[in-house]
Scaffold this active site. Structure first.
Site, short mmCIF file in Angstrom:
data_model
loop_
_atom_site.label_atom_id
_atom_site.label_comp_id
_atom_site.label_asym_id
_atom_site.label_seq_id
_atom_site.Cartn_x
_atom_site.Cartn_y
_atom_site.Cartn_z
N GLU A 79 0.92 -1.23 0.06
CA GLU A 79 -0.11 -0.10 -0.06
C GLU A 79 0.75 1.20 -0.01
O GLU A 79 1.91 1.32 0.65
CB GLU A 79 -0.81 0.00 1.29
CG GLU A 79 -1.94 -1.10 0.99
CD GLU A 79 -2.67 -1.50 2.42
OE1 GLU A 79 -3.86 -1.71 2.54
OE2 GLU A 79 -1.69 -1.53 3.36
N ASP A 135 -4.15 -8.13 5.86
CA ASP A 135 -5.17 -9.04 5.49
C ASP A 135 -4.95 -10.38 5.25
O ASP A 135 -5.28 -11.59 5.41
CB ASP A 135 -5.65 -8.47 4.14
CG ASP A 135 -6.66 -7.36 4.22
OD1 ASP A 135 -7.23 -7.38 5.06
OD2 ASP A 135 -6.60 -6.73 3.24
#
Length: 409
Positions: free
Chosen positions: A162, A178
Site C-alpha cells: 500500500e 489481510d
C-alpha cells in the site's frame, strides 16, 4: 465475493490520506500518529516517481504488476500504466463487470524493471503466473477476497503493498493486515542518496512463519491456504480466520476475560499521544463496561467487552473513529489486546517489543510475522503502528521507490 479496494489501509497511511482534501475514504479507522512534516517548497514532489521492481523470488514464469488507487487531485478511482499515466475506471455494474486489464509486465527471474507511480493512495499488486481478476461494481473497484472459496483469485499467488504519494512525500509499506503471502520488501531513495527499506524476511523466514502457525495449537494452522497441488498460497489474517470459521471465535476469550476482570479492581492508564504526555485517560470496568475518564473525572468514552473479531479487526466493539478521544484510546486497546500487554502493563501503550506476545493467548499470527522479519517490523494488524512497530518507510522528497520480490524460503 469481493471486498472494496478502499476497505482497509494501515493506520499511518489512512491518516495521511485523511489530511488530504481529496482523501480516499476508508471504512477502517486509524491511529493518530504523526507522519512527518510536509516537503519544503523547493523540494516539491513530482507528479510521478520511478518504482524499481526487482525479482529475486527464484520463481519461473511471468509476474504481473498493478498500480491501483484513488487520484488525490480529483478523488477518482483508477489505475496507472507503466508510464504513471492515470486512467479512471469506467462505470461498474450489478453484478460486477470485468475491469479493464490494468496489468503491467513485471521483471523476469533475476531481473529488474522500472515503472512510474503517480500521486495516488492505493495499492501495488503483483501476481505470479497469471493475471488477477478485478471487477467493477456500481460503487467502484472491488478487490479479491480470497477468504471466500469461490473467489476467482483464490488459487493465484499474489500480494500487494500500500502506498500514498502526495505533495508531502511517499509512504509505502509491506502489509500483512489481510494475509501473509508472497514475500517482498519496499524502500525509498532519499534526496541525499540514502535508502530506507523494510519488509525483508530473515533467512528462512517465509517457511519459518508457516511452520510457526502449523506448530501453534488452537486452530492457527487453519489460517493456511494451499492449492490442490500442495503449493502454499497464503495465511489469512486471524480476522478472516474468525469470520470464515478457520479459527475458533473463542480463541481470545480467556485473555479478554482476564483483562476485564483485572480492570474491575484496578485502573488502566492510556497515554495515546507520544508528543502529548499530559493527555491521559483512565479506564475502569463497571457493570461489564470499561469506562474511560479524563483528568477531570468525566467519562469520555466507554467500551463493551470485545470479542476476537473486534480485537483482530480493530473494529466493531473496538471501533476507532478519526477523532481525538475514542479513536486514540481504541487503537491503544487494540494494540494491547493483539500484543497481550494489557495484563502486564497498566500504562498503555506498551512500546517495548520485548514484552509483546508473551501470553499463551495472543495474536500468534502477528507474533510469527514480527519474529520472521529482518528488522522486526510488520503490519500484522490494523494498528500495528502503535509504538512504531509497522513496516513502513516514508520520505518527504522521494527520488524513487523500490519493490523487491523476495525468495520463498
Amino acid at each position: 465475493m469481493f471486498r472494496r479496494l478502499t476497505r482497509r489501509l494501515p493506520a499511518r497511511l489512512r491518516h495521511r490520506i485523511a489530511a488530504t482534501a481529496t482523501a480516499l475514504a476508508t471504512t477502517a479507522a486509524g491511529a493518530l500518529l504523526a507522519t512527518g512534516a510536509a516537503a519544503p517548497a523547493e523540494a516539491a514532489v513530482p507528479a510521478t516517481i520511478p518504482l524499481q521492481i526487482t525479482n529475486n523470488s527464484g520463481r519461473s514464469g511471468p509476474v504481473y504488476v498493478y498500480t491501483l488507487g484513488t487520484e488525490l487531485s480529483s478523488g477518482r478511482q483508477g489505475w496507472a500504466d507503466a508510464s504513471g499515466a492515470f486512467h479512471a475506471w469506467p462505470a461498474g455494474g450489478a453484478p460486477p463487470v470485468p475491469a479493464p486489464d490494468a496489468s503491467i509486465a513485471g521483471p523476469g527471474p533475476g531481473q529488474t524493471a522500472t515503472i512510474r507511480i503517480p500521486k495516488l493512495s492505493g495499492r501495488i499488486y503483483f501476481s505470479y503466473g497469471q493475471k488477477l481478476v478485478f471487477q467493477l461494481a456500481t460503487g467502484g473497484l472491488v478487490q479479491p477476497a480470497v477468504q471466500n472459496p469461490s473467489d476467482p483469485n483464490r488459487n493465484i499467488l499474489f500480494n500487494w503493498s500500500e502506498y500514498t504519494l502526495n505533495d508531502s512525500g511517499l509512504w509505502i509499506n509491506s502489509t500483512q493486515v489481510d494475509m501473509f503471502s508472497a514475500p517482498y520488501a519496499v524502500g525509498v531513495q532519499r534526496a541525499d542518496g540514502t535508502t530506507a527499506t523494510t519488509g525483508h524476511l530473515r533467512p528462512g523466514g517465509y517457511n519459518g512463519f508457516f511452520n510457526a502457525l502449523r506448530a501453534q495449537p488452537g486452530g492457527w494452522s487453519g489460517l493456511i491456504q494451499t492449492r490442490s497441488d500442495g503449493t502454499v498460497l497464503r495465511a489469512l489474517s486471524p480476522l478472516y480466520g474468525v469470520e470464515t470459521g478457520a479459527l475458533p471465535a473463542s480463541v481470545l476469550d480467556d485473555y479478554i476475560n482476564r483483562v476485564w476482570q483485572k480492570y474491575a479492581t484496578s485502573t488502566l492508564t492510556v497515554t495515546p499521544f507520544a508528543d502529548q504526555p499530559a493527555v491521559k485517560y483512565y479506564g475502569r470496568v463497571s457493570g461489564g463496561v470499561m469506562n474511560f475518564t479524563n483528568s477531570s473525572g468525566a467519562v469520555v468514552t466507554s467500551f463493551q467487552k470485545p470479542d476476537a473479531n473486534s480485537v483482530f479487526g480493530c473494529h466493531r466493539l473496538l471501533d476507532a473513529p478519526n477523532d481525538q478521544v475514542r479513536g486514540p484510546i481504541s487503537r491503544t486497546l487494540c494494540a494491547g489486546f493483539n500484543r497481550s500487554t494489557l495484563l502486564t502493563n497498566p500504562s498503555q501503550p506498551d512500546t517495548s517489543s520485548a514484552a509483546f506476545y508473551q501470553d499463551a493467548v495472543t495474536n500468534h499470527y502477528a507474533r510469527a510475522a514480527h519474529a520472521q522479519m529482518a528488522d522486526g517490523k510488520a503490519y500484522a494488524f490494523a494498528f500495528d503502528d502503535v509504538g512504531h512497530h509497522e513496516s513502513l518507510v516514508h520520505d518527504g522528497s522521494p527520488v524513487r521507490a523500490y519493490l523487491t520480490l523476495d525468495p520463498f524460503s
